[in-house]
Design a protein around this motif. Structure first.
Motif, mmCIF file in Angstrom:
data_model
loop_
_atom_site.group_PDB
_atom_site.id
_atom_site.type_symbol
_atom_site.label_atom_id
_atom_site.label_comp_id
_atom_site.label_asym_id
_atom_site.label_seq_id
_atom_site.Cartn_x
_atom_site.Cartn_y
_atom_site.Cartn_z
ATOM 1 N N LYS A 1 -7.562 -11.415 -3.494
ATOM 2 C CA LYS A 1 -8.692 -11.115 -2.618
ATOM 3 C C LYS A 1 -8.224 -10.621 -1.245
ATOM 4 O O LYS A 1 -8.868 -9.763 -0.645
ATOM 5 N N GLU A 2 -7.113 -11.179 -0.738
ATOM 6 C CA GLU A 2 -6.652 -10.744 0.580
ATOM 7 C C GLU A 2 -6.229 -9.273 0.548
ATOM 8 O O GLU A 2 -6.570 -8.496 1.436
ATOM 9 N N PHE A 3 -5.493 -8.883 -0.491
ATOM 10 C CA PHE A 3 -5.024 -7.499 -0.582
ATOM 11 C C PHE A 3 -6.200 -6.546 -0.779
ATOM 12 O O PHE A 3 -6.246 -5.463 -0.184
ATOM 13 N N GLU A 4 -7.185 -6.961 -1.591
ATOM 14 C CA GLU A 4 -8.373 -6.133 -1.785
ATOM 15 C C GLU A 4 -9.135 -5.984 -0.472
ATOM 16 O O GLU A 4 -9.642 -4.911 -0.151
ATOM 17 N N ALA A 5 -9.207 -7.075 0.290
ATOM 18 C CA ALA A 5 -9.886 -7.016 1.583
ATOM 19 C C ALA A 5 -9.125 -6.121 2.548
ATOM 20 O O ALA A 5 -9.728 -5.374 3.325
ATOM 21 N N PHE A 6 -7.801 -6.191 2.512
ATOM 22 C CA PHE A 6 -6.982 -5.339 3.385
ATOM 23 C C PHE A 6 -7.234 -3.869 3.068
ATOM 24 O O PHE A 6 -7.427 -3.051 3.980
ATOM 25 N N LYS A 7 -7.248 -3.519 1.790
ATOM 26 C CA LYS A 7 -7.519 -2.127 1.415
ATOM 27 C C LYS A 7 -8.939 -1.715 1.804
ATOM 28 O O LYS A 7 -9.167 -0.613 2.300
ATOM 29 N N ALA A 8 -9.869 -2.640 1.600
ATOM 30 C CA ALA A 8 -11.263 -2.334 1.917
ATOM 31 C C ALA A 8 -11.487 -2.179 3.409
ATOM 32 O O ALA A 8 -12.404 -1.471 3.838
ATOM 33 N N SER A 9 -10.643 -2.804 4.229
ATOM 34 C CA SER A 9 -10.821 -2.754 5.680
ATOM 35 C C SER A 9 -10.613 -1.356 6.240
ATOM 36 O O SER A 9 -11.048 -1.063 7.343
ATOM 37 N N TYR A 10 -9.938 -0.489 5.482
ATOM 38 C CA TYR A 10 -9.782 0.887 5.964
ATOM 39 C C TYR A 10 -10.378 1.909 4.993
ATOM 40 O O TYR A 10 -10.410 3.093 5.285
ATOM 41 N N ASP B 1 -3.018 -1.393 -13.311
ATOM 42 C CA ASP B 1 -3.428 -0.004 -13.510
ATOM 43 C C ASP B 1 -2.276 0.980 -13.371
ATOM 44 O O ASP B 1 -2.457 2.178 -13.630
ATOM 45 N N GLU B 2 -1.113 0.502 -12.928
ATOM 46 C CA GLU B 2 0.015 1.400 -12.713
ATOM 47 C C GLU B 2 1.144 1.199 -13.722
ATOM 48 O O GLU B 2 2.167 1.876 -13.638
ATOM 49 N N ILE B 3 0.964 0.287 -14.668
ATOM 50 C CA ILE B 3 2.018 0.018 -15.645
ATOM 51 C C ILE B 3 2.412 1.290 -16.385
ATOM 52 O O ILE B 3 3.595 1.579 -16.582
ATOM 53 N N GLU B 4 1.416 2.054 -16.779
ATOM 54 C CA GLU B 4 1.684 3.267 -17.562
ATOM 55 C C GLU B 4 2.434 4.315 -16.741
ATOM 56 O O GLU B 4 3.103 5.180 -17.297
ATOM 57 N N ASP B 5 2.346 4.226 -15.414
ATOM 58 C CA ASP B 5 3.063 5.169 -14.549
ATOM 59 C C ASP B 5 4.465 4.664 -14.206
ATOM 60 O O ASP B 5 5.415 5.452 -14.135
ATOM 61 N N GLY C 1 18.384 -4.505 -8.719
ATOM 62 C CA GLY C 1 18.460 -4.725 -7.277
ATOM 63 C C GLY C 1 17.331 -4.081 -6.503
ATOM 64 O O GLY C 1 17.426 -3.907 -5.290
ATOM 65 N N GLN C 2 16.234 -3.730 -7.167
ATOM 66 C CA GLN C 2 15.108 -3.045 -6.538
ATOM 67 C C GLN C 2 13.807 -3.772 -6.895
ATOM 68 O O GLN C 2 13.771 -4.564 -7.832
ATOM 69 N N MET C 3 12.743 -3.473 -6.160
ATOM 70 C CA MET C 3 11.479 -4.163 -6.419
ATOM 71 C C MET C 3 10.282 -3.246 -6.173
ATOM 72 O O MET C 3 10.352 -2.262 -5.429
ATOM 73 N N ILE C 4 9.177 -3.600 -6.809
ATOM 74 C CA ILE C 4 7.884 -2.979 -6.556
ATOM 75 C C ILE C 4 6.817 -3.977 -6.978
ATOM 76 O O ILE C 4 7.030 -4.777 -7.901
ATOM 77 N N ARG C 5 5.697 -3.966 -6.304
ATOM 78 C CA ARG C 5 4.583 -4.794 -6.767
ATOM 79 C C ARG C 5 4.014 -4.177 -8.031
ATOM 80 O O ARG C 5 3.796 -2.954 -8.107
ATOM 81 N N LEU C 6 3.784 -5.006 -9.039
ATOM 82 C CA LEU C 6 3.275 -4.514 -10.318
ATOM 83 C C LEU C 6 1.762 -4.656 -10.348
ATOM 84 O O LEU C 6 1.223 -5.755 -10.261
ATOM 85 N N ILE D 1 0.843 -1.210 0.000
ATOM 86 C CA ILE D 1 0.000 0.000 0.000
ATOM 87 C C ILE D 1 0.874 1.253 0.000
ATOM 88 O O ILE D 1 0.477 2.283 -0.571
ATOM 89 N N PHE D 2 2.049 1.179 0.618
ATOM 90 C CA PHE D 2 2.964 2.324 0.543
ATOM 91 C C PHE D 2 3.386 2.564 -0.902
ATOM 92 O O PHE D 2 3.398 3.709 -1.378
ATOM 93 N N ASP D 3 3.704 1.492 -1.622
ATOM 94 C CA ASP D 3 4.097 1.645 -3.023
ATOM 95 C C ASP D 3 2.949 2.177 -3.877
ATOM 96 O O ASP D 3 3.175 2.927 -4.829
ATOM 97 N N ARG D 4 1.709 1.799 -3.532
ATOM 98 C CA ARG D 4 0.570 2.351 -4.279
ATOM 99 C C ARG D 4 0.513 3.870 -4.096
ATOM 100 O O ARG D 4 0.267 4.612 -5.037
#
Length: 698
Positions: A573-582, A533-537, A525-530, A164-167
């Motif tokens: 689904k878990e990540f969507e639920a985590f975002k939805a929880s707040y 909807d963020e590919i273009e950014d 040597g770096q990473m981000i979740r892909l 969520i920080f990377d988002r």
């Protein structure tokens, strides 16, 4: 703040009933206001009741008989109802946390972690994730505390926080292209609702700093320190606007990504239909892109000041660990660490052999798609699994790649100009002594095993050495092979945290379940979740956008198709639920305690209708099960409910669910036509087995 009224609580409780797919009106009156009216409650009496003891609550007692409950209720029925009523007094309340099975984010969540939990987490990561553990994790109690929270509550808390920080970093990039977002800046001044909630909690910190009398910290700061540590221990975050750019074709790269995802989802679907287990597994797709182009220093906007905040609980971190190594040698020449891929996969030494397959190019087929991935996979499967096992790994019905990791290496160093086809391999990672660090996903694996495995090895050195692969505790030593006598193209093990001079681009697919498929991008040597909807950014930050084909591609129909395909299939689904929880504006529906659907979708377009779905009572189904000529059954489905339809019971059953104020319906059961149809159904709905069963006890 004014207290909520009966009508406001009633309105929120309606959301909960709809959330649970249960009709809220009872005798044409809303449930809660009806109970309050029947009990003679006004607003003040309602609040007194809800503030009181559960056992003495009249409201809870009145609601208890018909109150909808989740399938995994872990408290008493009355306590759960009171919890919902108290939640309904909040304005704009959300029930996403209840739907997802995620915990409540309160002080108890953090303070429930004990030193024994920390010790168990240390042992787990030492056994499963040595490449991460060896980076000082054993002394980073703040990081371990957050990992232990996720472990104890069966969700991936740390990775979700990082994601969520990377988002928010990507969102920040759109508005502030000249300045990166720092972790502690995000924690202290950002607007993320989860972090805002944690800012209100003071919790015990198991790791206190020297000369600190109190070991209390805001939960938000503890979480921020853990996210910061993730970049040190696991892999650096992808920095935007770097001095180097991948000199390759974005359309070609995304074509491979989409094909890999099609291959993955087809594999999962096929095995699901055959009732064989294939999840979890991990598939890393690596692309050798050759020398990056170097931008002029004045063009660099984002500095590594994202890493400047030093509020981590860890006090022994070398500041140099966070510096991103220069992909160019001192003399400005590119160093190719990839070398001869085939030679590396052949491996020196009898103990280092690994199974691998090289794709045989078809002159008639210029495009490499999911079918070609599948062709490679089946060939590798035959190499790995003994013929005697007939495609299954053991007798449990689990089929390769169940609890396995495998890799594809796509060599574009010479072929990216289109002069020749890419060379493509698929292989199992080197196992080392046991395979637990790179190849074989352990039972009850540490949540970061997948990242650690990619960090441990993507492409082995000519002679793989497990001890070297799981790493020196100094990041700089891992990233610097000068003066060691090693030859870069032969002797260096390449993992996800190694820069490889910017010459290797990796998409790592973590397929934990059919509805939990994640993709992580590793480069330099770096990473981000892909995220689709963020590919273009994100891609323009690391790819050569002086290539006009890359610029034009984002406006093309092909990009819309591929990004749409990835958006559809990268389900978590878990990540969507985590975002939805707040995020209170996101509503989820629940079935047996698990996240089911996101109701932002349009009901008439996006909802799959099955027999257990209510469809608001608008669909009536008769399902005929024709197992044999003398075994024909009929089941009635309506409003998410079912009953077996027996002809002699039609009059009784239909009268319960059809509108009998319609005189035609009332008269029909006396008609000759009904007798004829009833006789026909009685004659043809034959079930000898059911009749024999009835006869056995009559």
């Amino acid at each position: 703040m004014a207290e909520s009224t009966i009508d406001e609580v009633c309105s929120n409780l309606r959301k909960y009933y709809e959330f649970m797919q249960i009709e809220y009106e009872k005798d044409d009156e809303p449930v809660f206001s009806g109970v309050c009216e029947a009990s003679g409650f006004d607003d003040e009496m309602m609040h007194d009741d809800i503030n009181g003891e559960v056992e003495q609550s009249m409201l809870v007692e009145e609601l208890a008989d018909d109150f909808p409950l989740p399938g995994d209720l872990n408290t008493s029925k009355h306590e759960y109802i009171m919890k919902i009523l108290r939640k309904c007094r909040q304005s704009n309340c959300s029930f996403a946390d209840l739907a997802s099975g995620l915990p409540a984010y309160d002080a108890k969540l953090f303070e429930a972690i004990t030193n024994d939990d920390i010790t168990n987490t240390q042992q787990l990561y030492q056994n499963h994730c040595a490449a991460i553990y060896n980076q000082g994790m054993n002394t980073d109690k703040g990081l371990l505390q957050i990992i232990a929270i996720g472990r104890n509550n069966k969700f991936d808390y740390l990775q979700n926080l990082v994601d969520i920080f990377d988002r928010d970093r990507v969102k920040h990039l759109k508005d502030n292209p000249d300045k990166g977002l720092q972790v502690m800046q995000w924690v202290k001044t950002g607007g993320n609702k989860h972090i805002l909630g944690l800012q209100k909690l003071n919790v015990t910190r198991l790791a206190k700093k020297e000369n600190e009398s109190k070991s209390v910290i805001k939960a938000s700061e503890l979480v921020g320190a853990a996210i910061h540590s993730f970049g040190h221990r696991c892999c650096n975050r992808l920095l935007f606007n770097s001095l180097q750019k991948i000199d390759d074709s974005i359309p070609d790269i995304l074509s491979y990504a989409s094909a890999a995802l099609d291959f993955i989802t087809n594999l999962v679907d096929a095995q699901s239909k055959s009732l064989q287990n294939v999840c979890p597994f991990q598939f890393d797709v690596c692309m050798c892109t050759g020398a990056p182009i170097e931008r002029k220093e004045k063009e660099q906007f984002e500095n590594n000041d994202e890493e400047e905040d030093d509020d981590s609980d860890d006090d022994d971190t070398d500041e140099d660990e966070t510096k991103n190594p220069d992909p160019m040698d001192k003399d400005g020449k590119f160093v190719d660490y990839i070398g001869d891929i085939q030679s590396k996969l052949d491996q020196d030494g009898k103990d280092n052999k690994l199974k691998h397959i090289k794709y045989k190019q078809d002159p008639e087929n210029e495009k490499f798609g999911y079918r070609e991935f599948d062709e490679l996979f089946k060939a590798l499967q035959k190499e790995i699994i003994p013929k005697s096992q007939s495609g299954t790994e053991h007798n449990g019905g689990n089929v390769f790649p169940f609890r396995k990791r495998f890799i594809s290496m796509i060599d574009r160093r010479v072929s990216k100009d289109g002069s020749k086809p890419d060379d493509i391999w698929m292989y199992e990672p080197p196992k080392g002594k046991t395979g637990q660090y790179t190849s074989d996903i352990p039972q009850n694996e540490a949540s970061l095993w997948y990242v650690s495995a990619s960090r441990t090895c993507l492409l082995p050195a000519k002679k793989f050495d497990e001890k070297t692969a799981i790493g020196d505790t100094n990041m700089d030593k891992l990233n610097n092979v000068k003066n060691t006598g090693k030859t870069p193209a032969v002797d260096v093990n390449i993992g996800a945290s190694f820069h490889a001079k910017g010459g290797l681009f990796t998409l790592s697919f973590h397929v934990k379940a059919a509805d939990e498929i994640k993709c992580y991008l590793f480069w330099n040597g770096q990473m981000i979740r892909l995220m689709a909807d963020e590919i273009e950014d994100v891609f323009p930050q690391i790819f050569n956008m002086k290539n006009q084909n890359n610029v034009d591609y984002f406006k093309s129909e092909d990009f819309k198709i591929i990004s749409g395909n990835m958006r559809e299939k990268l389900i978590d689904k878990e990540f969507e639920a985590f975002k939805a929880s707040y995020n209170n504006n996101q509503q989820l529906r629940i079935s047996n305690g698990f996240v089911w659907k996101n109701t932002e979708k349009k009901p008439a377009v996006d909802v799959n209708i099955g027999a257990s779905f209510h469809a608001k009572g608008g669909l009536f189904t008769l399902s005929f099960h024709v197992k044999a000529a003398d075994e024909i059954k009929c089941y009635l489905f309506w409003n998410g409910q079912m009953i077996r339809l027996i002809p002699d019971e039609i009059e009784q059953v239909f009268s319960q669910i059809f509108n009998m104020k319609n005189q035609n319906n009332a008269d029909y059961f006396e008609a000759e036509d009904f007798k004829i149809i009833l006789g026909n159904m009685r004659e043809k709905l034959i079930d000898k087995e059911f009749e024999a069963f009835q006869a056995s006890y009559n």
